[in-house]
Enzyme design. Structure first.
Site, PDB file in Angstrom:
ATOM      1  N   ASP A   5       1.191  -4.407  -7.226  1.00 56.28           N
ATOM      2  CA  ASP A   5       0.380  -3.636  -6.271  1.00 56.28           C
ATOM      3  C   ASP A   5       0.119  -4.433  -4.990  1.00 56.28           C
ATOM      4  O   ASP A   5       0.325  -3.950  -3.880  1.00 56.28           O
ATOM      5  CB  ASP A   5      -0.956  -3.215  -6.899  1.00 56.28           C
ATOM      6  CG  ASP A   5      -0.757  -2.219  -8.044  1.00 56.28           C
ATOM      7  OD1 ASP A   5       0.386  -1.766  -8.259  1.00 56.28           O
ATOM      8  OD2 ASP A   5      -1.742  -1.901  -8.734  1.00 56.28           O
ATOM      9  N   HIS A  52      -2.616   5.796  -1.748  1.00 52.56           N
ATOM     10  CA  HIS A  52      -3.737   4.997  -1.226  1.00 52.56           C
ATOM     11  C   HIS A  52      -3.282   3.659  -0.658  1.00 52.56           C
ATOM     12  O   HIS A  52      -3.755   3.204   0.378  1.00 52.56           O
ATOM     13  CB  HIS A  52      -4.775   4.781  -2.327  1.00 52.56           C
ATOM     14  CG  HIS A  52      -4.220   4.199  -3.609  1.00 52.56           C
ATOM     15  ND1 HIS A  52      -4.891   3.266  -4.357  1.00 52.56           N
ATOM     16  CD2 HIS A  52      -3.046   4.393  -4.270  1.00 52.56           C
ATOM     17  CE1 HIS A  52      -4.171   2.940  -5.412  1.00 52.56           C
ATOM     18  NE2 HIS A  52      -3.051   3.620  -5.389  1.00 52.56           N
ATOM     19  N   ARG A  53      -2.312   3.025  -1.342  1.00 50.75           N
ATOM     20  CA  ARG A  53      -1.911   1.688  -0.872  1.00 50.75           C
ATOM     21  C   ARG A  53      -1.108   1.762   0.432  1.00 50.75           C
ATOM     22  O   ARG A  53      -1.162   0.842   1.244  1.00 50.75           O
ATOM     23  CB  ARG A  53      -1.133   0.933  -1.947  1.00 50.75           C
ATOM     24  CG  ARG A  53      -1.983   0.674  -3.160  1.00 50.75           C
ATOM     25  CD  ARG A  53      -1.535  -0.437  -4.053  1.00 50.75           C
ATOM     26  NE  ARG A  53      -2.269  -0.306  -5.302  1.00 50.75           N
ATOM     27  CZ  ARG A  53      -3.543  -0.651  -5.472  1.00 50.75           C
ATOM     28  NH1 ARG A  53      -4.241  -1.180  -4.497  1.00 50.75           N
ATOM     29  NH2 ARG A  53      -4.146  -0.453  -6.634  1.00 50.75           N
ATOM     30  N   LYS A 100      -8.337   7.289  -4.117  1.00 52.10           N
ATOM     31  CA  LYS A 100      -7.844   6.991  -5.486  1.00 52.10           C
ATOM     32  C   LYS A 100      -8.514   5.731  -6.025  1.00 52.10           C
ATOM     33  O   LYS A 100      -8.875   5.666  -7.201  1.00 52.10           O
ATOM     34  CB  LYS A 100      -6.315   6.839  -5.472  1.00 52.10           C
ATOM     35  CG  LYS A 100      -5.714   6.691  -6.870  1.00 52.10           C
ATOM     36  CD  LYS A 100      -4.185   6.753  -6.831  1.00 52.10           C
ATOM     37  CE  LYS A 100      -3.582   6.925  -8.219  1.00 52.10           C
ATOM     38  NZ  LYS A 100      -3.503   5.727  -9.026  1.00 52.10           N
TER      39      LYS A 100
END
Ligand code: S3P
Ligand code: PEP
Length: 437
Positions: free
Chosen positions: A306, A380-381, A405
């Protein structure tokens, strides 16, 4: 930092499966945790909200076979992998009728490896759409302890899901329930996290390497009373990168040198790029050489899937070609993150090569393209990563509210670091509800 998504959702599930009452403090308030809270309360777990981030759960207790108060439910789980995968395992063992579905993208995220593994111990699971993908129908199975083999190369969340229910596959005789991983295991720090949190709830997992896992018989989840959720290390990556790209220092609070989260190692990657990193017990601080002062990096990102996305955008500010390797799992997350990242970085003038499991990024020779409109793909990222572009050029981020999120007030916090140091030049953020620039 807001609470860790990965810790929040694991703790909620473990608290639900424990004997006794658990007070969960500093829980993340976001879409993904709301999906877990809603699902557990639909399943009959008693959940009381005591304060904004403080919940009290009455566990359903540890029993074999697992029985939940609600034996029939239709659960909508959004796009939350940390809800969908573990609940599939839990409900496969419970003696009820359950339907699990999510947003259209969730129905494109694979779950076949987990379903195959659960079928080995008698689970009754049917695909309601495409074979190997949600939505799922679960019926009471003839659950029996035994050996489970699961593939590890698509998502570690399948193994996490199986580990968390392993104490419920209690053997009647001497046989221990065992999970064996076939093939490579990706995202391994998340397995360490699962095992660490199970231990906090009284269950010790024994493992041989990261291949064979077992829970010695007769261990039950017991509430530790009160648990605190650490700040989210992946969410911290955007602020640490901001400290590294600008001069900083930027300090994130709520997690520190002894964090149990794998994404804490993002800080090491920034250090290799030339940032200065300091750790405290409950904070991490990043400062940098300023725009243009960072160096490119060539990194195997398997252990930080992530936070590695944040490196892709940080690469715009680093001299040389950054290569992010071993990121094939990006293709089956909130969007195809390799394709999305390549497409949007190119809008800023970067040269990008995208492979099946890597990205190579060369920053533009001159300035970043100003006022690019970045698409976020309901990821979201993507939205959070591209806010960092504003250190080099004004940027517009489309559909920014997808950050809900995991980090609903991300842009408010991000703007706050800009206002905290207006001396840093052209950096400023404007936010209204539908538009970020
Ligand atoms: O177990 C977890 O909490 C997570 C595991 C990782 O997924 P994969 O194992 O699919 O890489 C990560 O990307 C996700 O955000 C959270
Ligand atoms: C991959 C992610 O989420 P999920 O828990 O839905 O897999 C993520 O948060 O980057």
């Amino acid at each position: 930092m807001p609470g860790s998504k990965s810790i929040s959702n694991r703790i909620l599930l473990l608290a639900a499966l424990s004997e006794g009452v658990t007070d969960v403090c500093d829980l993340l308030a976001s879409d993904d945790t709301a999906r877990m809270l809603d699902a557990l309360s639909t399943l009959g777990v008693s959940i009381l909200q005591i304060g904004r981030d403080h919940y009290r759960l009455q566990g359903v207790g540890d029993q074999f076979p697992l029985r939940l108060p609600t034996t029939e439910a239709d659960l909508f789980l959004g796009n939350a992998g940390t809800v969908f995968r573990p609940l599939t395992a839990m409900l496969a063992l419970a003696q009820g009728h359950y339907r699990l579905s999510g947003v259209p993208r969730m129905h494109e995220r694979p779950i076949g490896d987990l379903v195959d593994a659960l079928r080995q111990v008698g689970a009754d699971i049917t695909y309601l759409g495409k074979e190997g993908f949600p939505p799922l129908q679960i019926k009471p199975g003839r659950i029996h302890p035994g050996e489970i083999t699961v593939r590890g190369e698509v998502s570690s969340q399948f193994l996490t899901a199986l580990l968390m229910v392993l104490p419920f596959l209690r053997a009647e005789m001497d046989e221990l329930p065992v999970i064996t991983v076939a093939g490579e295991l990706i995202s391994r720090p998340y397995i360490d996290l699962t095992i660490a949190l199970m231990a906090r709830f009284g269950v010790q997992v024994e493992r041989e390497e990261w291949r064979r896992f077992t829970v010695p018989a007769d261990q039950r989840y017991r509430s530790p009373g009160q648990v605190f959720v650490e700040g989210d290390a992946s969410s911290a990556s955007y602020f640490l990168a901001a400290g590294a790209i600008g001069r900083g220092p930027v300090r994130v609070e709520g997690l520190g040198r002894d964090s149990v989260q794998g994404d804490i190692r993002f800080a090491e990657a920034l250090e290799r790029m030339g940032a200065d990193i300091r750790f405290g017990d409950n904070w991490i601080e990043a400062s940098g050489p300023g725009p243009g002062g960072l160096r490119a990096i060539d990194l195997d990102c398997n252990h930080i899937p992530d936070a590695a996305m944040t490196l892709a955008v940080t690469a715009l500010f680093a001299r040389g070609n950054t290569v992010l390797r071993n990121i094939a799992s990006w293709r089956v997350k909130e969007t195809d993150r390799i394709a999305a990242m390549a497409q949007e970085l190119r809008k800023l003038g970067a040269e990008v090569e995208a492979g099946s499991d890597f990205l190579q990024i060369s920053p533009p020779r001159g300035e970043l393209v100003a006022n690019a409109a970045i698409d976020t793909y309901d990821d979201h990222r993507m939205a959070m990563c591209f806010s960092l572009v504003s250190f080099g050029a004004p940027v517009r981020i489309n559909d920014p509210r997808c950050v809900s999120k995991t980090f609903p007030d991300y842009f408010e916090k991000f703007a706050a670091i800009a206002y905290a140091d207006p001396g840093q030049g052209k950096f400023a953020a404007r936010i209204d509800s539908s538009d970020i620039s």
